[in-house]
Scaffold this motif. Structure first.
Motif, PDB file in Angstrom:
ATOM      1  N   UNK D  99       9.586  24.837 -73.586  1.00  0.00           N
ATOM      2  CA  UNK D  99       8.880  23.555 -74.047  1.00  0.00           C
ATOM      3  C   UNK D  99       9.866  22.497 -74.351  1.00  0.00           C
ATOM      4  N   UNK D 100      11.181  23.033 -74.640  1.00  0.00           N
ATOM      5  CA  UNK D 100      12.315  22.140 -75.181  1.00  0.00           C
ATOM      6  C   UNK D 100      13.221  21.683 -74.189  1.00  0.00           C
ATOM      7  N   UNK D 101      13.678  22.737 -73.397  1.00  0.00           N
ATOM      8  CA  UNK D 101      14.804  22.602 -72.349  1.00  0.00           C
ATOM      9  C   UNK D 101      14.767  21.515 -71.461  1.00  0.00           C
ATOM     10  N   UNK D 102      13.620  21.436 -70.655  1.00  0.00           N
ATOM     11  CA  UNK D 102      13.431  20.369 -69.693  1.00  0.00           C
ATOM     12  C   UNK D 102      13.871  18.993 -69.980  1.00  0.00           C
ATOM     13  N   UNK D 103      13.520  18.323 -71.102  1.00  0.00           N
ATOM     14  CA  UNK D 103      13.741  17.299 -71.860  1.00  0.00           C
ATOM     15  C   UNK D 103      15.308  17.101 -71.792  1.00  0.00           C
ATOM     16  N   UNK D 104      16.082  18.166 -72.283  1.00  0.00           N
ATOM     17  CA  UNK D 104      17.704  18.011 -72.320  1.00  0.00           C
ATOM     18  C   UNK D 104      18.051  18.077 -71.105  1.00  0.00           C
ATOM     19  N   UNK D 105      17.705  18.888 -70.089  1.00  0.00           N
ATOM     20  CA  UNK D 105      17.965  19.083 -68.838  1.00  0.00           C
ATOM     21  C   UNK D 105      18.088  17.634 -68.021  1.00  0.00           C
ATOM     22  N   UNK D 106      16.818  16.743 -68.552  1.00  0.00           N
ATOM     23  CA  UNK D 106      16.669  15.575 -67.651  1.00  0.00           C
ATOM     24  C   UNK D 106      17.838  14.831 -68.066  1.00  0.00           C
ATOM     25  N   UNK D 107      18.576  15.013 -68.927  1.00  0.00           N
ATOM     26  CA  UNK D 107      19.680  13.841 -69.292  1.00  0.00           C
ATOM     27  C   UNK D 107      20.757  14.232 -68.268  1.00  0.00           C
ATOM     28  N   UNK D 108      20.661  15.297 -67.518  1.00  0.00           N
ATOM     29  CA  UNK D 108      21.848  15.731 -66.446  1.00  0.00           C
ATOM     30  C   UNK D 108      21.159  15.624 -65.012  1.00  0.00           C
ATOM     31  N   UNK D 109      19.963  16.293 -64.984  1.00  0.00           N
ATOM     32  CA  UNK D 109      19.383  16.379 -63.687  1.00  0.00           C
ATOM     33  C   UNK D 109      18.187  15.354 -63.687  1.00  0.00           C
ATOM     34  N   UNK D 110      17.722  14.715 -62.636  1.00  0.00           N
ATOM     35  CA  UNK D 110      16.468  14.100 -62.566  1.00  0.00           C
ATOM     36  C   UNK D 110      15.390  14.936 -62.042  1.00  0.00           C
ATOM     37  N   UNK D 111      14.125  14.708 -62.475  1.00  0.00           N
ATOM     38  CA  UNK D 111      13.016  15.534 -61.786  1.00  0.00           C
ATOM     39  C   UNK D 111      12.659  16.681 -62.615  1.00  0.00           C
ATOM     40  N   UNK D 112      13.429  16.955 -63.571  1.00  0.00           N
ATOM     41  CA  UNK D 112      13.182  18.299 -64.467  1.00  0.00           C
ATOM     42  C   UNK D 112      11.969  17.703 -65.465  1.00  0.00           C
ATOM     43  N   UNK D 113      11.847  16.698 -65.742  1.00  0.00           N
ATOM     44  CA  UNK D 113      11.007  15.986 -66.521  1.00  0.00           C
ATOM     45  C   UNK D 113       9.555  16.537 -66.565  1.00  0.00           C
ATOM     46  N   UNK D 114       9.190  16.551 -65.480  1.00  0.00           N
ATOM     47  CA  UNK D 114       7.666  16.919 -65.312  1.00  0.00           C
ATOM     48  C   UNK D 114       7.629  18.261 -65.645  1.00  0.00           C
ATOM     49  N   UNK D 115       8.431  19.208 -65.798  1.00  0.00           N
ATOM     50  CA  UNK D 115       8.376  20.687 -66.380  1.00  0.00           C
ATOM     51  C   UNK D 115       7.833  20.749 -67.548  1.00  0.00           C
ATOM     52  N   UNK D 116       8.156  19.489 -68.504  1.00  0.00           N
ATOM     53  CA  UNK D 116       7.487  19.475 -69.913  1.00  0.00           C
ATOM     54  C   UNK D 116       6.139  19.902 -69.875  1.00  0.00           C
ATOM     55  N   UNK D 117       5.488  19.577 -68.868  1.00  0.00           N
ATOM     56  CA  UNK D 117       3.795  19.884 -68.832  1.00  0.00           C
ATOM     57  C   UNK D 117       3.805  21.349 -69.177  1.00  0.00           C
ATOM     58  N   UNK D 118       4.873  22.298 -68.829  1.00  0.00           N
ATOM     59  CA  UNK D 118       4.444  23.559 -69.267  1.00  0.00           C
ATOM     60  C   UNK D 118       4.095  23.874 -70.770  1.00  0.00           C
ATOM     61  N   UNK D 119       4.492  22.711 -71.456  1.00  0.00           N
ATOM     62  CA  UNK D 119       3.972  22.984 -72.971  1.00  0.00           C
ATOM     63  C   UNK D 119       2.632  23.300 -72.974  1.00  0.00           C
TER      64      UNK D 119
END
Lengths: 300, 300, 300, 300
Positions: D99-119
């Motif tokens: 629930x926390x990782x994707x947002x941090x990853x989105x700084x580096x990679x694009x597109x991982x943002x949506x994984x936040x929905x796993x929350x």
């Protein structure tokens, strides 16, 4: 609100309006039902543009006549009951009010007209008028079974919503805007459409991967419908089993030869003029809830 | 209509036409079934324009041959039964008449032709011809379970219709004409399409709010399908339980080793030539309803 | 076909090919499953034009390799069984043949290629390989329940078909060609689509009357799904009840603490090399059907 | 990872974060739920282009605030539990991390943002917060019934997939590319859409033969839904029957008058700070699993 003395004409009217055991009461209720049905038909026809254009005046006048009839009925209901506030705040009281207000409001605001369709809720009165203990019993049985499996059904629906959220997001990522999955809420909506096996087809996956995931969602939706069904079935059966086990074999044989639902008590359509309790036993003389005497027949 | 003396040839023909226990009777019934199926196929093919254009004459002649065959059969049925009026006014009597009339009417009026499809109802005779007590028993069981849960299913369907009316109006207000929800009746129709999880997709919500409400309707429809299913299941199970409880353990062991439905009585396909009662026990010599002797075998 | 003496190498191979209790047998069966899955995947990929164009040679060669493997397996199965004719005419024997023939035929005729998809049926072998008595038991239970309610389900499906025919004709008369109900067969097809709550939406009623009748069909279809479900549920429950009633309370307490399905016997994946009977009890030394000795372990 | 001594502030925090029996714990959990819901809403809104464009900065900042809150919570959870590794590798531990990782990853990679929905999965915590033994019991019942019918449901789903493969291939051969059945995988997908009664209608048979086969598939799909439903119903009922049979009539009478689910034990929302076991009995002082003392109330 001071409680006024309850007069004889009030009792008479109460019997006619609130009950359906006397000929006058039955006539009143059947007339009411017909007016409600006519009123709903009117609202529906009014929404059809071609009809609205041609019969505008007729529809408007009929609407006003029905609204005035409902208003009079509403006032009579308040006047003839001993505790008006209890009626006004009851489920039927609110429905009755909402059935008349919108038409008056439409004089001031546009668009409130369609709210008149809330009158459909008044149709629920049909169960009382039919005066069929069997039907009342049936709906009680239904309510009991649903109540008993409430928690399980809540858990089930909650799981469905979470599954729809997760799968909806996945489909959004897989299919993207080109296929109509233009954002997550829309994707979740599509997922619910699919999980419940409704399948409108306004949005449908196009990519092979999307179709594969959709297949999983569909099989899942098809399979999990077994869960609530199984719950309700089992709850019903369990209840039946307990009822049966309680009885000795001799009683059962007798019951088998007479009626399929031995434990149902005949109730009538009376409602207490004091506390508004319903479902009184046939021939009951006093309210089972507050002890107030019931007005059984006009001739009593 | 004076009752005429019942002659030997009438009894013979009655046995052939109304029963399926003799070889002749069986042959008659199987032939009849084939003709009915052929007739339905003809009606269907006739409605396909390309076929109708090419094979017009053939179809028309075949139709007339079948209609004449059905007419002869209908007359024979009237002639060979002791109480013709009873047959004419019975369910099968009316169906049989409706299967022949439309073709004759089509000579005078156009468009009545398609009513010939009512012949499909004649297919119900298949159950008698199969002479399978098991199947008759099965449909009786079904009928009994549905009858017992009639009241509950009525309450359920009534609730569905009210829900469709309310939600239909809300969707009309939310979506409006732009999305195809052009009037309340159409909106209610859409709501039924959705609640029953059919989901044609000819109309579908477009606005986010409309899609949200649609989601609620769908989950509701998906959930409430559990209710009628649970009712029928429980009614079936309850019945089975009573049957079982009545029996002592020794009988049960015996029953388990022989047949799954111990209480079914073997019936045959005879029908009384006097009162037309059916479902006689095998080897019965007199009608259980009117006491009239049954013509068991031609050789009797 | 003269029966040849059954040699030791035949017994060995029989054990490997037909059974899954020895390591070699298990390996053979798992390999077989993987090859079947690969083969189905190949057929599917071949039908996708873009893939077919690019990887044509690779797909064709792989197809031939698998076909030759299946052919060898088929011949070995015939050679190692004592009664080859029995295998050839058995369900699996026919499936195995149909899995190899189409590819050879495709050399002569075009279009038979796609029949290779019949290989999917070979996947049914998975149940034997899993060697899970539980799964075999489960499918037996399923089969028994479906068998017991066979007659009822037939009556139900028959009623659905008749209803579809009648309603289909009515919709054809009401909607006509303009709405897509261009002939009766198409109309009946639409009716089945609607009754089963599938609802493609390629054809949908347009006139108000048509939509009204469609609503009735949908509610009907939604309601009657309860019937087959109720039947299967009750049949299952009834069976469970009899099983339970048979037992004395002490046994039940013991059973409750051990296993949910006490009456299931552990079976293994052996099949008799003489009569091909399956579902032998674990550690059985002779076939329960023909008395022929079973080859339990290679080391026996 | 060396085990550090468990301090008093850790015990205090553990009680607040992991349990919901104290006012502070309840407040923490309710706040958490609200933040989770807000976070999911944000992710959904972000995917809507028009909203994303207008409120970009607001959404981004809110997202970061929530991500930081979740990160702090995650760290606190690790710090306050005695066996951090057990938490990190547990179901909830992984969900919390994802629930926390994707947002941090989105700084580096694009597109991982949506994984936040796993929350959304974090919402499962709601069951603990509701602190309703009833709900926990309900989901346990559900899980037990599904577990018991697991094998049967697997067999059923497997049969559905095989049927879809076979029918899909047949439809591909019958309809061909012109009707949208452009390759076998697509055809199998359509078959699953139809068998599960979803029926999108994006692909639909056009030829008469294709429509005939589709009708068979639909009736099949409509019929076999009875099977999983029957299985789950019967499993539920069987379980209920055993429970009931075990009891003597006197106990049953008592039970009937008190609670519908007599065998449920009241559990609370505590979780052991040592082994993380949950579902402790109310007022339990020691963990039923590892014997570690439970911190019942802050005042203890």
């Amino acid at each position: 609100m001071k409680e006024k003395p309850y007069k004889r004409w009030q009792a008479k009217l109460h019997e006619i309006i609130y009950e359906a055991d006397t000929p006058a009461g039955k006539l009143f209720d059947v007339t009411l039902l017909i007016v409600i049905l006519a009123s709903i038909t009117l609202v529906m026809l009014e929404s059809v543009v071609s009809i609205q254009v041609r019969y505008h005046t007729f529809l408007n006048i009929s609407e006003w006549i029905i609204t005035i009839l409902f208003s009079i009925e509403y006032i009579l209901r308040i006047v003839t009951v001993k505790k008006p506030l209890k009626y006004i705040t009851s489920f039927y009281g609110i429905i009755d009010l909402l059935s008349t207000i919108p038409k008056f409001l439409s004089l001031i605001f546009a668009g409130t007209q369609a709210l008149v369709a809330l009158r459909a809720l008044r149709l629920l009165r049909v169960f009382r008028i039919l005066k069929l203990a069997r039907f009342l019993g049936a709906s009680n049985h239904l309510a009991a079974a649903i109540k008993a499996s409430r928690a399980k059904i809540f858990v089930f629906l909650f799981a469905v919503v979470i599954a729809a959220t997760i799968f909806g997001t996945i489909m959004y990522l897989v299919e993207g805007e080109a296929s109509g999955f233009s954002n997550i809420p829309k994707s979740v909506y599509w997922c619910i459409v699919t999980l419940t096996t409704v399948g409108f087809g306004d949005i449908a996956p196009v990519t092979p991967l999307g179709q594969f995931i959709a297949s999983i969602i569909m099989v899942l939706g098809y399979g999990i419908i077994a869960v609530p069904t199984g719950i309700v079935s089992a709850e019903y059966t369990r209840k039946a089993y307990r009822e049966e086990k309680d009885l000795d074999p001799y009683t059962i044989k007798q019951l088998n030869s007479t009626s399929p639902h031995p434990r149902e008590v005949d109730v009538n359509s009376q409602s207490c003029s004091f506390c508004m309790a319903q479902n009184h036993k046939d021939h009951a003389k006093f309210c089972y809830k507050c002890g107030h005497p019931l007005h059984l027949k006009s001739s009593d």
